[in-house]
Motif scaffolding. Sequence first.
Motif, PDB file in Angstrom:
ATOM      1  N   LEU A 109       0.977  -1.262  -0.057  1.00 30.50           N
ATOM      2  CA  LEU A 109      -0.077   0.047   0.162  1.00 30.50           C
ATOM      3  C   LEU A 109       1.023   1.398   0.035  1.00 30.50           C
ATOM      4  CD1 LEU A 109      -3.141   1.220   0.163  1.00 30.50           C
ATOM      5  CD2 LEU A 109      -2.973   0.731   2.433  1.00 30.50           C
ATOM      6  N   LEU A 110       1.500   1.631  -1.289  1.00 31.17           N
ATOM      7  CA  LEU A 110       2.396   2.657  -1.225  1.00 31.17           C
ATOM      8  C   LEU A 110       1.560   3.966  -1.662  1.00 31.17           C
ATOM      9  CD1 LEU A 110       4.975   0.876  -3.484  1.00 31.17           C
ATOM     10  CD2 LEU A 110       4.797   0.772  -0.960  1.00 31.17           C
ATOM     11  N   GLU A 111       0.702   4.066  -2.627  1.00 31.76           N
ATOM     12  CA  GLU A 111      -0.038   5.310  -2.701  1.00 31.76           C
ATOM     13  C   GLU A 111      -1.318   4.971  -2.767  1.00 31.76           C
ATOM     14  OE1 GLU A 111       1.222   7.210  -6.454  1.00 31.76           O
ATOM     15  OE2 GLU A 111       3.455   6.928  -5.834  1.00 31.76           O
ATOM     16  N   LEU A 112      -2.149   5.949  -2.109  1.00 33.51           N
ATOM     17  CA  LEU A 112      -3.680   5.647  -2.275  1.00 33.51           C
ATOM     18  C   LEU A 112      -4.165   5.378  -4.017  1.00 33.51           C
ATOM     19  CD1 LEU A 112      -4.950   8.325   0.175  1.00 33.51           C
ATOM     20  CD2 LEU A 112      -4.529   5.873   0.456  1.00 33.51           C
ATOM     21  N   GLY A 113      -4.992   4.307  -4.050  1.00 34.33           N
ATOM     22  CA  GLY A 113      -5.463   3.954  -5.236  1.00 34.33           C
ATOM     23  C   GLY A 113      -4.620   3.508  -6.271  1.00 34.33           C
ATOM     24  N   SER A 114      -3.141   2.983  -5.679  1.00 33.19           N
ATOM     25  CA  SER A 114      -2.000   2.051  -6.636  1.00 33.19           C
ATOM     26  C   SER A 114      -2.635   0.990  -6.709  1.00 33.19           C
ATOM     27  CB  SER A 114      -0.857   2.541  -5.837  1.00 33.19           C
ATOM     28  OG  SER A 114      -0.752   1.856  -4.702  1.00 33.19           O
ATOM     29  N   GLY A 115      -2.393   0.353  -8.073  1.00 32.12           N
ATOM     30  CA  GLY A 115      -3.100  -0.861  -8.291  1.00 32.12           C
ATOM     31  C   GLY A 115      -4.635  -1.013  -8.680  1.00 32.12           C
ATOM     32  N   PHE A 116      -5.144   0.170  -8.318  1.00 30.59           N
ATOM     33  CA  PHE A 116      -6.664   0.262  -8.595  1.00 30.59           C
ATOM     34  C   PHE A 116      -6.787   0.989  -9.975  1.00 30.59           C
ATOM     35  CE2 PHE A 116      -8.073  -0.012  -3.918  1.00 30.59           C
ATOM     36  CZ  PHE A 116      -7.750  -1.096  -3.998  1.00 30.59           C
ATOM     37  N   ASN A 117      -8.050   0.781 -10.310  1.00 29.26           N
ATOM     38  CA  ASN A 117      -8.458   1.485 -11.915  1.00 29.26           C
ATOM     39  C   ASN A 117      -9.503   2.547 -11.202  1.00 29.26           C
ATOM     40  OD1 ASN A 117      -9.834   2.419 -14.175  1.00 29.26           O
ATOM     41  ND2 ASN A 117      -9.079   0.500 -15.232  1.00 29.26           N
ATOM     42  N   PRO A 118      -9.245   3.753 -11.445  1.00 27.94           N
ATOM     43  CA  PRO A 118     -10.296   4.810 -11.094  1.00 27.94           C
ATOM     44  C   PRO A 118     -11.573   4.737 -12.038  1.00 27.94           C
ATOM     45  CG  PRO A 118      -8.588   5.534 -12.333  1.00 27.94           C
ATOM     46  CD  PRO A 118      -8.166   4.429 -12.151  1.00 27.94           C
ATOM     47  N   GLU A 119     -11.581   3.978 -13.061  1.00 33.09           N
ATOM     48  CA  GLU A 119     -12.843   3.876 -13.662  1.00 33.09           C
ATOM     49  C   GLU A 119     -13.900   2.729 -13.208  1.00 33.09           C
ATOM     50  OE1 GLU A 119     -13.999   6.294 -15.690  1.00 33.09           O
ATOM     51  OE2 GLU A 119     -12.071   7.449 -15.644  1.00 33.09           O
ATOM     52  N   PHE A 120     -13.165   1.970 -12.437  1.00 30.73           N
ATOM     53  CA  PHE A 120     -13.816   0.599 -12.131  1.00 30.73           C
ATOM     54  C   PHE A 120     -14.803   0.756 -10.692  1.00 30.73           C
ATOM     55  CE2 PHE A 120     -11.185  -2.794 -14.228  1.00 30.73           C
ATOM     56  CZ  PHE A 120     -11.553  -2.508 -15.404  1.00 30.73           C
ATOM     57  N   THR A 121     -15.636   0.091 -10.486  1.00 28.96           N
ATOM     58  CA  THR A 121     -16.309   0.447  -9.042  1.00 28.96           C
ATOM     59  C   THR A 121     -15.284  -0.295  -7.747  1.00 28.96           C
ATOM     60  OG1 THR A 121     -17.419  -1.894  -9.237  1.00 28.96           O
ATOM     61  CG2 THR A 121     -18.658   0.105 -10.195  1.00 28.96           C
ATOM     62  N   GLY A 122     -15.660  -0.061  -6.687  1.00 27.34           N
ATOM     63  CA  GLY A 122     -14.828  -0.556  -5.649  1.00 27.34           C
ATOM     64  C   GLY A 122     -14.862  -2.010  -5.660  1.00 27.34           C
ATOM     65  N   ARG A 123     -15.893  -2.640  -5.899  1.00 27.53           N
ATOM     66  CA  ARG A 123     -16.128  -4.106  -6.042  1.00 27.53           C
ATOM     67  C   ARG A 123     -15.372  -4.468  -7.215  1.00 27.53           C
ATOM     68  NH1 ARG A 123     -20.457  -7.108  -4.191  1.00 27.53           N
ATOM     69  NH2 ARG A 123     -21.745  -5.016  -4.134  1.00 27.53           N
ATOM     70  N   ASN A 125     -12.633  -3.249  -8.256  1.00 31.56           N
ATOM     71  CA  ASN A 125     -11.165  -3.253  -7.974  1.00 31.56           C
ATOM     72  C   ASN A 125     -10.795  -4.135  -6.922  1.00 31.56           C
ATOM     73  OD1 ASN A 125      -9.681  -1.067  -9.375  1.00 31.56           O
ATOM     74  ND2 ASN A 125     -11.698   0.133  -8.676  1.00 31.56           N
ATOM     75  N   VAL A 126     -11.706  -4.822  -6.080  1.00 27.46           N
ATOM     76  CA  VAL A 126     -11.297  -5.923  -5.307  1.00 27.46           C
ATOM     77  C   VAL A 126     -10.886  -6.772  -5.895  1.00 27.46           C
ATOM     78  CG1 VAL A 126     -12.382  -7.258  -3.239  1.00 27.46           C
ATOM     79  CG2 VAL A 126     -12.838  -4.677  -3.196  1.00 27.46           C
ATOM     80  N   PHE A 127     -11.725  -7.326  -6.748  1.00 26.98           N
ATOM     81  CA  PHE A 127     -11.460  -8.587  -7.435  1.00 26.98           C
ATOM     82  C   PHE A 127     -10.176  -8.419  -8.429  1.00 26.98           C
ATOM     83  CE2 PHE A 127     -15.649  -9.421  -6.437  1.00 26.98           C
ATOM     84  CZ  PHE A 127     -15.783 -10.809  -6.280  1.00 26.98           C
ATOM     85  N   LEU A 128      -9.930  -7.133  -9.010  1.00 28.73           N
ATOM     86  CA  LEU A 128      -8.905  -6.965  -9.878  1.00 28.73           C
ATOM     87  C   LEU A 128      -7.641  -6.972  -9.001  1.00 28.73           C
ATOM     88  CD1 LEU A 128      -7.531  -5.644 -12.366  1.00 28.73           C
ATOM     89  CD2 LEU A 128      -7.917  -3.371 -11.578  1.00 28.73           C
ATOM     90  N   TYR A 129      -7.579  -6.333  -7.852  1.00 30.95           N
ATOM     91  CA  TYR A 129      -6.488  -6.482  -7.054  1.00 30.95           C
ATOM     92  C   TYR A 129      -6.012  -8.042  -6.446  1.00 30.95           C
ATOM     93  CZ  TYR A 129      -2.810  -4.408  -3.834  1.00 30.95           C
ATOM     94  OH  TYR A 129      -1.630  -4.324  -3.455  1.00 30.95           O
ATOM     95  N   ALA A 130      -7.380  -8.598  -6.097  1.00 32.94           N
ATOM     96  CA  ALA A 130      -6.898 -10.085  -5.779  1.00 32.94           C
ATOM     97  C   ALA A 130      -6.551 -10.892  -6.897  1.00 32.94           C
ATOM     98  CB  ALA A 130      -8.519 -10.330  -5.246  1.00 32.94           C
ATOM     99  N   SER A 131      -6.682 -10.606  -8.071  1.00 28.58           N
ATOM    100  CA  SER A 131      -6.379 -11.355  -9.237  1.00 28.58           C
ATOM    101  C   SER A 131      -4.651 -11.083  -9.192  1.00 28.58           C
ATOM    102  CB  SER A 131      -7.080 -11.295 -10.563  1.00 28.58           C
ATOM    103  OG  SER A 131      -6.986  -9.810 -10.859  1.00 28.58           O
ATOM    104  N   ILE A 132      -4.305  -9.885  -9.081  1.00 27.43           N
ATOM    105  CA  ILE A 132      -3.134  -9.451  -9.312  1.00 27.43           C
ATOM    106  C   ILE A 132      -2.189 -10.121  -8.119  1.00 27.43           C
ATOM    107  CG2 ILE A 132      -1.305  -7.720  -8.971  1.00 27.43           C
ATOM    108  CD1 ILE A 132      -3.365  -5.723 -10.112  1.00 27.43           C
ATOM    109  N   LEU A 133      -2.564 -10.405  -6.981  1.00 25.27           N
ATOM    110  CA  LEU A 133      -1.870 -11.160  -5.963  1.00 25.27           C
ATOM    111  C   LEU A 133      -2.236 -12.483  -6.132  1.00 25.27           C
ATOM    112  CD1 LEU A 133      -2.861  -9.107  -2.839  1.00 25.27           C
ATOM    113  CD2 LEU A 133      -0.695  -9.184  -4.173  1.00 25.27           C
ATOM    114  N   GLY A 134      -2.662 -13.203  -7.159  1.00 22.74           N
ATOM    115  CA  GLY A 134      -2.885 -14.732  -7.683  1.00 22.74           C
ATOM    116  C   GLY A 134      -3.993 -15.257  -6.777  1.00 22.74           C
ATOM    117  N   LEU A 135      -4.822 -14.650  -6.250  1.00 25.47           N
ATOM    118  CA  LEU A 135      -6.219 -15.286  -5.698  1.00 25.47           C
ATOM    119  C   LEU A 135      -7.283 -15.776  -6.785  1.00 25.47           C
ATOM    120  CD1 LEU A 135      -4.805 -14.099  -3.011  1.00 25.47           C
ATOM    121  CD2 LEU A 135      -7.338 -14.010  -2.201  1.00 25.47           C
ATOM    122  N   SER A 136      -7.863 -16.811  -6.789  1.00 28.41           N
ATOM    123  CA  SER A 136      -8.724 -17.295  -7.444  1.00 28.41           C
ATOM    124  C   SER A 136     -10.240 -16.517  -7.282  1.00 28.41           C
ATOM    125  CB  SER A 136      -9.207 -18.715  -7.203  1.00 28.41           C
ATOM    126  OG  SER A 136      -9.857 -18.746  -6.094  1.00 28.41           O
TER     127      SER A 136
END
Length: 452
Positions: A109-123, A125-136
């Motif tokens: 957690l380096l910068e607020l919103g880093s790894g997130f897409n501002p156009e996507f919803t919060g929901r 972005n949760v799935f987006l970030y989880a996939s980056i970390l390798g979660l199914s």
Amino acid sequence: MPNAIELKNVTKTYKLWKNPSAKSQFALFDLIVSTLPLNVGQSLLKKMQGKFYSDFHAVKDLNLTIETGSSHGIIGKNGAGKSTLLEIIAGTVPPTSGTVTVKGKLAALLELGSGFNPEFTGRDNVFLYASILGLSKKKTYELFPEIEAFAEIGKFIDQPLKTYSSGMKMRLAFSVISFLEPEILIIDEALAVGDDTFKRKCYSRLDYLLKKGITFLLVSHSSANIVQLCDNAHWIHGGELLLSGPSKEVTNRYQQFTSRSTQPSVEKIRAELSRSDTQKKSKEEGPKKEEEDFYSSDFLPESRISYHPEGGYIENVALSDLSNKRLTHITARKRYKVTFDVTFTQSHTNVFFSYLVKTLQGTQLGGALSHHRTKAIECVDSGQTYLVKFEFDANLAHSTYFLNVGVKAIGGEKEYFVHRIIDAVTFRVHPIKDATVSSFVDFNTTSSIQKR
């Protein structure tokens, strides 16, 4: 256990361009040089590059080892290289030289919103970030209710991230990275954005993760946060690692330098640390005695702010013992005094004076008024000067503190500052041997324990 993070001789160098057009000029020059014989071109490039840019070492020849399952804090002033170091460890910035080895699933957690897409919803972005970390996707669905409940952003979970406040972004980002439970967690000052209630939730969650054995790395300007969350600390200054050790010891040593009016060089700090270690060792080997009170001319607050005078001004602010010896380093549980002069340049009614003791983080610990507001000095005339004295018991734990001083007046129904100085004086309280004080204020507590 293997080390989670190892940095060997890591350096990160940036080019500081001489002027806005220097970068394009250098690119053209480099293109021309590439047409020349190799030895001639390299020699010419080396001679001329100083005309276009200078090198800035954000991190310089740094070695650091982070053991698996340990917690580490990184402290240092703005521009010291702390954030760059975390970015190198996280892999978002490559080092100019040196090697970086990271073993384990890392979330940062380096910068607020880093790894997130501002156009996507919060929901989303949760799935987006989880996939980056390798979660199914299945595992993320299972965790989502807990993430959503912890973030407490309500209906905004289905709104685009670009509509979020900074606090809401922090809530969501922290919730995601903490509930995905990485093996290595890195946080860079992000918790400073949240409100107090959510911060307490974050600290509780971090405590849970630490007990589960994650490797934790935190950058913070708050020494209290470092001590609370981390067993170890590292002091970075000018891109170099100056000191590593137990968090309380390192933060205490760091505080000895942060409040100075001018910041010493890396070489001077190293020399002072070395001299201090030698003196400490000599004291440990020689006769035991208490730290003596003393005054250091360079222990001055860099953060001092003087209000604009409104018909009077404060000067000669000092902390001293009862025999008027001026001090910057004092002993806990002894009595001292704060003195200052106030000269009035116009007349005022209902005048009173004040002082306040604060921590480095700005927490107000205590102070006093010279008069109750209903019993203030009825009238002062222009040209009059007052010497103000406050005596107090230094019932404070080992740390560094600031003094505020002020003079107020009441005209009609209006109460106003005639003059005020924020961080007028900084002082340090010596440690008490075998002290059991758990916070800043020392109540000189005694305890009685009986087995029933």
